[in-house]
Design a protein around this motif. Sequence first.
Motif, PDB file in Angstrom:
ATOM      1  N   TYR A 214       0.842  -1.193   0.000  1.00 21.71           N
ATOM      2  CA  TYR A 214       0.000   0.000   0.000  1.00 21.71           C
ATOM      3  C   TYR A 214       0.880   1.247   0.000  1.00 21.71           C
ATOM      4  CZ  TYR A 214      -4.509  -2.259   1.183  1.00 21.71           C
ATOM      5  OH  TYR A 214      -5.674  -2.988   1.162  1.00 21.71           O
ATOM      6  N   ARG A 215       0.410   2.267  -0.688  1.00 24.87           N
ATOM      7  CA  ARG A 215       1.022   3.597  -0.659  1.00 24.87           C
ATOM      8  C   ARG A 215       0.331   4.416   0.436  1.00 24.87           C
ATOM      9  NH1 ARG A 215       2.840   5.425  -6.104  1.00 24.87           N
ATOM     10  NH2 ARG A 215       1.787   7.396  -5.609  1.00 24.87           N
ATOM     11  N   VAL A 216       1.116   5.070   1.283  1.00 26.50           N
ATOM     12  CA  VAL A 216       0.584   5.921   2.343  1.00 26.50           C
ATOM     13  C   VAL A 216       1.331   7.245   2.325  1.00 26.50           C
ATOM     14  CG1 VAL A 216      -0.109   3.958   3.784  1.00 26.50           C
ATOM     15  CG2 VAL A 216       2.155   4.989   4.115  1.00 26.50           C
ATOM     16  N   THR A 217       0.698   8.297   2.775  1.00 27.86           N
ATOM     17  CA  THR A 217       1.331   9.618   2.726  1.00 27.86           C
ATOM     18  C   THR A 217       2.048   9.987   4.013  1.00 27.86           C
ATOM     19  OG1 THR A 217      -0.693  10.736   3.451  1.00 27.86           O
ATOM     20  CG2 THR A 217      -0.392  10.423   1.067  1.00 27.86           C
TER      21      THR A 217
ATOM     22  N   ASN B  14       3.772  -9.414   5.202  1.00 36.64           N
ATOM     23  CA  ASN B  14       2.553  -9.618   4.406  1.00 36.64           C
ATOM     24  C   ASN B  14       1.937  -8.284   3.974  1.00 36.64           C
ATOM     25  OD1 ASN B  14       0.834  -8.656   6.526  1.00 36.64           O
ATOM     26  ND2 ASN B  14       0.575 -10.732   7.345  1.00 36.64           N
ATOM     27  N   LEU B  15       2.473  -7.185   4.502  1.00 38.97           N
ATOM     28  CA  LEU B  15       2.007  -5.852   4.127  1.00 38.97           C
ATOM     29  C   LEU B  15       3.196  -4.900   4.124  1.00 38.97           C
ATOM     30  CD1 LEU B  15      -0.265  -3.768   3.578  1.00 38.97           C
ATOM     31  CD2 LEU B  15      -0.537  -3.553   6.060  1.00 38.97           C
ATOM     32  N   VAL B  16       3.401  -4.238   2.991  1.00 36.60           N
ATOM     33  CA  VAL B  16       4.396  -3.170   2.888  1.00 36.60           C
ATOM     34  C   VAL B  16       3.647  -1.841   2.812  1.00 36.60           C
ATOM     35  CG1 VAL B  16       6.364  -2.245   1.615  1.00 36.60           C
ATOM     36  CG2 VAL B  16       5.870  -4.700   1.530  1.00 36.60           C
ATOM     37  N   LEU B  17       4.017  -0.912   3.655  1.00 38.33           N
ATOM     38  CA  LEU B  17       3.496   0.444   3.585  1.00 38.33           C
ATOM     39  C   LEU B  17       4.617   1.338   3.079  1.00 38.33           C
ATOM     40  CD1 LEU B  17       1.610   0.593   7.000  1.00 38.33           C
ATOM     41  CD2 LEU B  17       0.690  -0.028   4.760  1.00 38.33           C
ATOM     42  N   THR B  18       4.421   1.954   1.926  1.00 37.48           N
ATOM     43  CA  THR B  18       5.445   2.758   1.274  1.00 37.48           C
ATOM     44  C   THR B  18       5.005   4.216   1.229  1.00 37.48           C
ATOM     45  OG1 THR B  18       6.165   0.906  -0.097  1.00 37.48           O
ATOM     46  CG2 THR B  18       6.726   3.123  -0.876  1.00 37.48           C
ATOM     47  N   ARG B  19       5.862   5.104   1.726  1.00 36.31           N
ATOM     48  CA  ARG B  19       5.541   6.527   1.709  1.00 36.31           C
ATOM     49  C   ARG B  19       5.493   7.041   0.280  1.00 36.31           C
ATOM     50  NH1 ARG B  19       8.896  10.720   1.834  1.00 36.31           N
ATOM     51  NH2 ARG B  19      10.649   9.445   2.582  1.00 36.31           N
ATOM     52  N   ALA B  20       4.414   7.727  -0.070  1.00 37.11           N
ATOM     53  CA  ALA B  20       4.215   8.229  -1.428  1.00 37.11           C
ATOM     54  C   ALA B  20       3.374   9.496  -1.360  1.00 37.11           C
ATOM     55  CB  ALA B  20       3.532   7.175  -2.292  1.00 37.11           C
ATOM     56  N   ASP B  21       3.298  10.199  -2.472  1.00 38.35           N
ATOM     57  CA  ASP B  21       2.510  11.431  -2.521  1.00 38.35           C
ATOM     58  C   ASP B  21       1.011  11.156  -2.486  1.00 38.35           C
ATOM     59  OD1 ASP B  21       4.813  12.966  -2.666  1.00 38.35           O
ATOM     60  OD2 ASP B  21       4.817  13.005  -4.863  1.00 38.35           O
ATOM     61  N   THR B  22       0.601  10.013  -2.986  1.00 39.17           N
ATOM     62  CA  THR B  22      -0.815   9.661  -3.064  1.00 39.17           C
ATOM     63  C   THR B  22      -1.021   8.228  -2.588  1.00 39.17           C
ATOM     64  OG1 THR B  22      -0.502   9.005  -5.373  1.00 39.17           O
ATOM     65  CG2 THR B  22      -1.330  11.245  -4.964  1.00 39.17           C
ATOM     66  N   PRO B  23      -2.164   7.936  -1.993  1.00 39.44           N
ATOM     67  CA  PRO B  23      -2.428   6.561  -1.546  1.00 39.44           C
ATOM     68  C   PRO B  23      -2.795   5.650  -2.705  1.00 39.44           C
ATOM     69  CG  PRO B  23      -4.307   7.962  -1.068  1.00 39.44           C
ATOM     70  CD  PRO B  23      -3.242   8.865  -1.633  1.00 39.44           C
ATOM     71  N   GLY B  24      -2.924   4.379  -2.392  1.00 42.21           N
ATOM     72  CA  GLY B  24      -3.313   3.403  -3.403  1.00 42.21           C
ATOM     73  C   GLY B  24      -2.553   2.105  -3.211  1.00 42.21           C
TER      74      GLY B  24
END
Length: 330
Positions: A15-18, A55-65
Amino acid sequence: MGEAFNILRTHHVEYRVTDLEKAYRFYVEAVGFTVTDQDDRHLFLRGLEDRTHHNLVLTRADTPGVAHVGFRVASPEDLEALADYFVGLGLRTHWVDGEEPGIGRALRTVDPFGFPIEFFYQVDSVPWMLQQFDHYHGAEVMRLDHVNYITPHIQDAAAWYQTHLGFRLSEYTVSVDNGQDRIWGAWLHRKQTSHDVAISNGHGPRFHHASFIASSKDKILDVADRLAAMGYVDNMERGPGRHGTTNAFFLYLRDPDGNRIELFTGDYLLIDPDWQPIRWDLNHPQRQTFWGAPAPKRWFDEAMVAYDWSGRPQPTEAPTLPDRPAFLDD
């Protein structure tokens, strides 16, 4: 179908998170995930039952998704067989090795319906937390169970995953049009539980949710109390309740960026070779929730953007069927 390869299960999702700090508070402190590793751009999370890196990667990004879904195969040879098979199907693929921490050599592609997927065998082992009861909290998240795609090509997508990747149908939802069944949803599995991938009709490609096993029905109730006490009332979207499809007890949550997860427990085993898929009529009052309560409109209308491997959002198409059941507009 290519019998030369063996896909074991849906293994992880990215998942992308801000905001990683807000994500940590939600996923780790409130919901109950275990941290394997982290850096200034990522959180690598797992469940108490997991023996692999995440089982879940949270990656910092400008927009979620959603950035990708990872499937584990049974051997390195399965990766080579998959690569050859995808070439025959005309899919563009590329190899990476060690690009995702914890994961070894991986074959990446985008399926014909726009979803970024990877296949791998090698993954780092981590300490098993199952009996580390002093670390249990929140929903006591155990493992990833399944993911849910949304596509306007529902019937083709369900057929493709069965025909080409060897997924098997456990349940399906239909409407009847001129005496013919038209599929609205399909539940497909590789491991021997109700599903690894669910595919739903709608504007897509979009990603509806990733679902994680909670240790018990009681813990889903407990985490609802915990979330409310921590200020996450608005993040609880649907439930707690029991599904008609799959029979599982559930709670749907939205993280601080609006990404959706499900807490899920109590479905069933599929170990018999003569399993007959369960057919649900779209208008069956107990299909959505066994107790009869309908899902909220936003649960149907809202979903996550899928990104390709270069980080570009995938363009969406309108469905050939209405994107949600007409009874939601009553």
